[in-house]
Design an enzyme around this catalytic site. Structure first.
Site, PDB file in Angstrom:
ATOM      1  CG  HIS A   1      -1.969   1.055   1.205  1.00  7.60           C
ATOM      2  ND1 HIS A   1      -3.199   0.883   1.804  1.00  7.60           N
ATOM      3  CD2 HIS A   1      -1.999   2.301   0.663  1.00  7.60           C
ATOM      4  CE1 HIS A   1      -3.926   1.980   1.632  1.00  7.60           C
ATOM      5  NE2 HIS A   1      -3.208   2.852   0.949  1.00  7.60           N
TER       6      HIS A   1
ATOM      7  CD  GLU B   1      -4.575  -2.968   0.626  1.00  9.89           C
ATOM      8  OE1 GLU B   1      -5.180  -4.024   0.931  1.00  9.89           O
ATOM      9  OE2 GLU B   1      -4.130  -2.163   1.477  1.00  9.89           O
TER      10      GLU B   1
ATOM     11  CG  HIS C   1      -7.773  -1.846   8.902  1.00 10.80           C
ATOM     12  ND1 HIS C   1      -7.629  -1.567  10.240  1.00 10.80           N
ATOM     13  CD2 HIS C   1      -7.160  -0.839   8.241  1.00 10.80           C
ATOM     14  CE1 HIS C   1      -6.971  -0.434  10.400  1.00 10.80           C
ATOM     15  NE2 HIS C   1      -6.650   0.033   9.186  1.00 10.80           N
TER      16      HIS C   1
END
Length: 237
Positions: free
Chosen positions: A43, A70, A190
């Site tokens: 990410h 991401e 997450h």
């Protein structure tokens, strides 16, 4: 079996803290795959505080499983994705100064924008996923963008589960079932951890992939990276 994609941002954070190349991100990603990991997630953020844009290119030749990038689809990010052509791009509406992702997309408000970005990704043969909260309207909105998958934002579940509130799984289960009915694949990520991943997986119909980084790397400090990857794989069976 739900696939395990390991987010290696924290490896990059550790590397960057000393300004050198230890630990070597590419080697760690390769090892994770050797240990049984079924994907690598990164990410990158505009300030490159952990994953650098160059890392995305360097990992391309090493990731032989699934490569998931991401990020917030700003122009620089989309240029990177178009050049690297990962297996999947996960669109996340994180602010530039956010410590970590903290909300899903409003798929109604940003429908036109998301449709445009997703169309461009599909022209490059890249699977798309939208980061969303477990809200029925947001799932229905996601289906209208043309995305292939959604990624359920699981921080609220993890927080409530740690308090013993098992009912916190209900909106996630309902939204996953709706996504299945609408023809969307379901990912999640997450704050998922060894403590909660088995319960989560057992209650999410059609869960295709989880992306786990912070917890997995933290757990590896005590238990070892190879061992922890194996522990996640067993819980995801």
């Amino acid at each position: 079996m739900t696939k395990l994609s390991v987010n290696v941002n924290k490896i990059a954070t550790l590397r960057n803290s000393r300004g050198g190349d230890t630990p070597n991100l590419v080697q760690v990603a390769s090892d994770i795959q050797d240990f049984g990991g079924q994907g690598i997630t990164i990410h990158p953020r505009p300030d490159q505080r952990h994953i650098r844009y160059q890392d995305a290119y360097d990992l391309k030749s090493v990731v032989t499983t699934e490569y998931n990038i991401e990020g917030n689809p700003i122009p620089k990010f989309l240029e990177l994705v178009a050049a690297v052509k990962p297996t999947q791009v996960t669109l996340v509406p994180d602010a530039e100064d956010a410590i970590t992702s903290n909300a899903g997309w409003d798929t109604r408000k940003h429908k036109a924008f998301l449709k445009e970005v997703i169309s461009e990704c599909k022209r490059n043969n890249i699977r798309t996923s939208i980061f969303v909260d477990p809200v029925v309207d947001m799932i229905e909105g996601a289906a209208e963008t043309g995305t292939d998958r959604i990624e359920l934002y699981t921080e609220q579940f993890a927080s409530e589960y740690a308090k013993g509130n098992l009912n916190a799984i209900q909106p996630y289960s309902s939204c996953a079932q709706l996504a299945n009915d609408l023809g969307l694949g379901v990912n999640a990520g997450h704050d998922l951890s060894l403590d909660n991943i088995k319960f989560f997986k057992e209650n999410i119909p059609g869960l295709m992939e989880v992306s786990i980084g912070h917890a997995l790397i933290s757990e590896s400090i005590y238990l070892g990276l190879e061992n922890v990857v194996d522990m996640y794989l067993h819980r995801l069976k």
